[in-house]
Design a protein around this motif. Structure first.
Motif, PDB file in Angstrom:
ATOM      1  N   ASN A   1     -16.920   2.425   6.551  1.00  0.00           N
ATOM      2  CA  ASN A   1     -16.326   1.126   5.656  1.00  0.00           C
ATOM      3  C   ASN A   1     -15.467   0.177   6.142  1.00  0.00           C
ATOM      4  OD1 ASN A   1     -13.815   2.243   6.282  1.00  0.00           O
ATOM      5  ND2 ASN A   1     -13.356   2.352   3.849  1.00  0.00           N
ATOM      6  N   GLN A   2     -15.476  -0.166   7.509  1.00  0.00           N
ATOM      7  CA  GLN A   2     -14.773  -0.619   8.724  1.00  0.00           C
ATOM      8  C   GLN A   2     -13.235  -0.654   8.741  1.00  0.00           C
ATOM      9  OE1 GLN A   2     -18.014  -2.796   7.252  1.00  0.00           O
ATOM     10  NE2 GLN A   2     -18.615  -1.488   9.118  1.00  0.00           N
ATOM     11  N   GLY A   3     -12.680   0.572   7.631  1.00  0.00           N
ATOM     12  CA  GLY A   3     -10.807   0.975   7.831  1.00  0.00           C
ATOM     13  C   GLY A   3     -11.314   0.233   6.576  1.00  0.00           C
ATOM     14  N   ARG A   4     -11.020  -0.522   5.969  1.00  0.00           N
ATOM     15  CA  ARG A   4     -10.738  -1.602   4.799  1.00  0.00           C
ATOM     16  C   ARG A   4     -10.487  -0.883   3.415  1.00  0.00           C
ATOM     17  NH1 ARG A   4     -13.472  -5.935   6.126  1.00  0.00           N
ATOM     18  NH2 ARG A   4     -15.630  -5.401   7.732  1.00  0.00           N
TER      19      ARG A   4
ATOM     20  N   ASN B   1      -5.024   3.032   6.186  1.00  0.00           N
ATOM     21  CA  ASN B   1      -3.821   2.707   7.538  1.00  0.00           C
ATOM     22  C   ASN B   1      -2.411   3.813   7.527  1.00  0.00           C
ATOM     23  OD1 ASN B   1      -5.342   0.550   7.948  1.00  0.00           O
ATOM     24  ND2 ASN B   1      -4.455  -0.273   5.911  1.00  0.00           N
ATOM     25  N   VAL B   2      -2.542   4.044   8.133  1.00  0.00           N
ATOM     26  CA  VAL B   2      -1.042   4.792   9.214  1.00  0.00           C
ATOM     27  C   VAL B   2       0.073   4.258   9.508  1.00  0.00           C
ATOM     28  CG1 VAL B   2      -0.278   6.743   9.433  1.00  0.00           C
ATOM     29  CG2 VAL B   2      -2.548   7.128   7.814  1.00  0.00           C
ATOM     30  N   LEU B   3       1.666   4.496   9.703  1.00  0.00           N
ATOM     31  CA  LEU B   3       2.501   3.978  10.165  1.00  0.00           C
ATOM     32  C   LEU B   3       2.974   5.251  11.143  1.00  0.00           C
ATOM     33  CD1 LEU B   3       4.097   2.363  11.906  1.00  0.00           C
ATOM     34  CD2 LEU B   3       5.929   2.443   9.924  1.00  0.00           C
ATOM     35  N   ALA B   4       2.911   5.613  12.404  1.00  0.00           N
ATOM     36  CA  ALA B   4       3.144   6.578  12.542  1.00  0.00           C
ATOM     37  C   ALA B   4       4.323   7.212  13.015  1.00  0.00           C
ATOM     38  CB  ALA B   4       1.254   7.260  13.686  1.00  0.00           C
ATOM     39  N   LEU B   5       4.578   8.128  13.032  1.00  0.00           N
ATOM     40  CA  LEU B   5       6.077   7.973  13.358  1.00  0.00           C
ATOM     41  C   LEU B   5       6.299   9.257  13.444  1.00  0.00           C
ATOM     42  CD1 LEU B   5       7.586   5.867   9.903  1.00  0.00           C
ATOM     43  CD2 LEU B   5       7.793   5.214  12.563  1.00  0.00           C
ATOM     44  N   ARG B   6       7.453   9.233  14.527  1.00  0.00           N
ATOM     45  CA  ARG B   6       8.614   9.997  14.560  1.00  0.00           C
ATOM     46  C   ARG B   6       9.516  11.007  13.631  1.00  0.00           C
ATOM     47  NH1 ARG B   6      13.055  10.993  19.898  1.00  0.00           N
ATOM     48  NH2 ARG B   6      13.648  10.575  17.443  1.00  0.00           N
TER      49      ARG B   6
ATOM     50  N   GLU C   1     -10.045   8.655  10.566  1.00  0.00           N
ATOM     51  CA  GLU C   1     -11.201   6.911  10.563  1.00  0.00           C
ATOM     52  C   GLU C   1     -10.150   6.227  10.294  1.00  0.00           C
ATOM     53  OE1 GLU C   1     -15.243   7.062   9.309  1.00  0.00           O
ATOM     54  OE2 GLU C   1     -15.720   7.835  11.440  1.00  0.00           O
ATOM     55  N   PHE C   2      -9.276   6.087  10.910  1.00  0.00           N
ATOM     56  CA  PHE C   2      -7.116   5.429  10.694  1.00  0.00           C
ATOM     57  C   PHE C   2      -7.097   4.385  11.136  1.00  0.00           C
ATOM     58  CE2 PHE C   2      -7.030   9.846   8.470  1.00  0.00           C
ATOM     59  CZ  PHE C   2      -6.633   8.911   7.533  1.00  0.00           C
TER      60      PHE C   2
END
Ligand code: FAD
Length: 304
Positions: free
Chosen positions: A10-13, A121-126, A154-155
């Motif tokens: 879905n193109q990341g929508r 959508n993910v904000l990848a953090l330590r 698929e993010f």
């Protein structure tokens, strides 16, 4: 270079018809986003609804929701709030996800939940090191999490960056080398730590571009509306306070109303200057105070 971006079904929508984060930055400058955190005690999330009601009426490009660094029971709320942002308010959510204190299986189950909720959508953090919690040692850095997310779904992945250098880095060069690794691993958008001196952001942005980091960099702005808040923030994240701001804070420290106004005026001035310098995006740390976010938005709405 990182792996080529796989075609997303879905193109990341997150929301049908809405732009992905990548498209937002291609089409809009500056993008505007807000950050909120899950309330600790409000189990019904009623207060967050009031906050989201006001924030969503400002039509931000996305709203991000923070995630506990471990040993916290609020992470299920992070995903529940992201779901609300998407389904009730029609805004694209970004889910923060920390990794130091989680196993791969735990992260997989968070990702599974996101997939089921169609959140991309993910904000990848330590995550910060906390002596109270023993790291699980399956992830050491955010880059490990970025790679893991790429391999397991698929993010669209965002990452954090630090205009004043991350405190764990021995040198600015080390910090930039590792930031480049995070982008090469698949982070396609960066959000900066808060800062109060725009010159530091411009210097950082220039060095990041020289280091070959080409993804959009959003500037993190925190309106400070009381002195205790600013002191706590500065001690936690190490942001420096420019002399002119310190002077204003000293002058109005005992005048609550004036300090509130001054915090907003300072943040607006920072944002106007950033927009004039062509910043990719503005990420407002709202501290769950939508009134502050609205006042700022009202001041800049004709500039964006
Ligand atoms: P990393 O990118 O892993 O960097 C951490 C340090 O390790 C840096 O000094 C980096 O240069 C270094 N490093 C990276 N890779 C290597 C390597 N291979 N070898 C040696 N050194 C390396 N915290 C939360 O708990 N929850 C949140 O929701 C949250 N949201 C945030 C949102 C934003 C926009 C920002 C800026 C921060 C947020 N934080 C949050 C705080 C964040 O977790 C901390 O700042 C943490 O200390 C670092 O996280 P990171 O993802 O930037 O780490």
């Amino acid at each position: 270079m990182g792996k080529p971006i796989r075609f997303m079904k879905n193109q990341g929508r997150d929301i049908e018809g809405a732009m992905t984060i990548k498209e937002t930055f291609e089409k809009k400058k500056p993008a505007i986003s807000f950050e909120i955190f899950p309330p600790k005690r409000d189990t019904t999330l009623a207060n967050i609804d009031e906050t989201l009601e006001i924030l969503s009426a400002l039509h931000p490009d996305f709203i991000s929701v923070t995630f506990g660094a471990g040993g916290s029971s609020t992470n299920n709320k992070t995903i529940a709030i992201a779901k609300k942002i998407k389904n009730t308010y029609g805004i694209t959510p970004i889910v923060h996800m920390t990794c130091l204190n989680y196993t791969k299986n735990e992260i997989l189950s968070f990702l599974e939940e996101l997939k089921q909720d169609d959140i991309h959508n993910v904000l990848a953090l330590r995550g910060d090191k906390n002596p109270q919690f023993e790291p699980k040692k399956e992830f050491n850095y955010a880059t490990d999490l970025v790679k893991f997310i790429r391999e397991n779904g698929e993010f669209e992945i965002s990452g954090a960056c630090y205009p004043e250098c991350h405190p764990d880095s021995k040198t600015v060069v080390d910090d930039l080398i590792h930031l480049r690794e995070k982008v090469d691993a698949g982070a396609t958008h960066l959000i900066s730590q808060l800062f109060f001196d725009n010159e530091l952001f411009y210097e950082f942005e220039e060095k990041a571009r020289i280091a070959g980091i080409k993804v959009p960099i959003e500037a993190g702005i925190m309106p400070v509306i009381n002195k205790a808040q600013i002191e706590r923030m500065v001690s936690i994240c190490g942001a420096s306070l420019p002399e002119k701001f310190r002077c204003i804070l000293d002058k109005y420290e005992n005048n609550k109303e004036a300090l509130f106004d001054v915090g907003i005026i300072y943040a607006v001035n920072q944002i106007v200057d950033l927009i004039a310098h062509g910043v990719d995006g503005i990420h407002i740390y709202t501290m769950n105070n939508p009134i502050v976010a609205k006042r700022i938005y009202d001041e800049i709405k004709n500039l964006i």
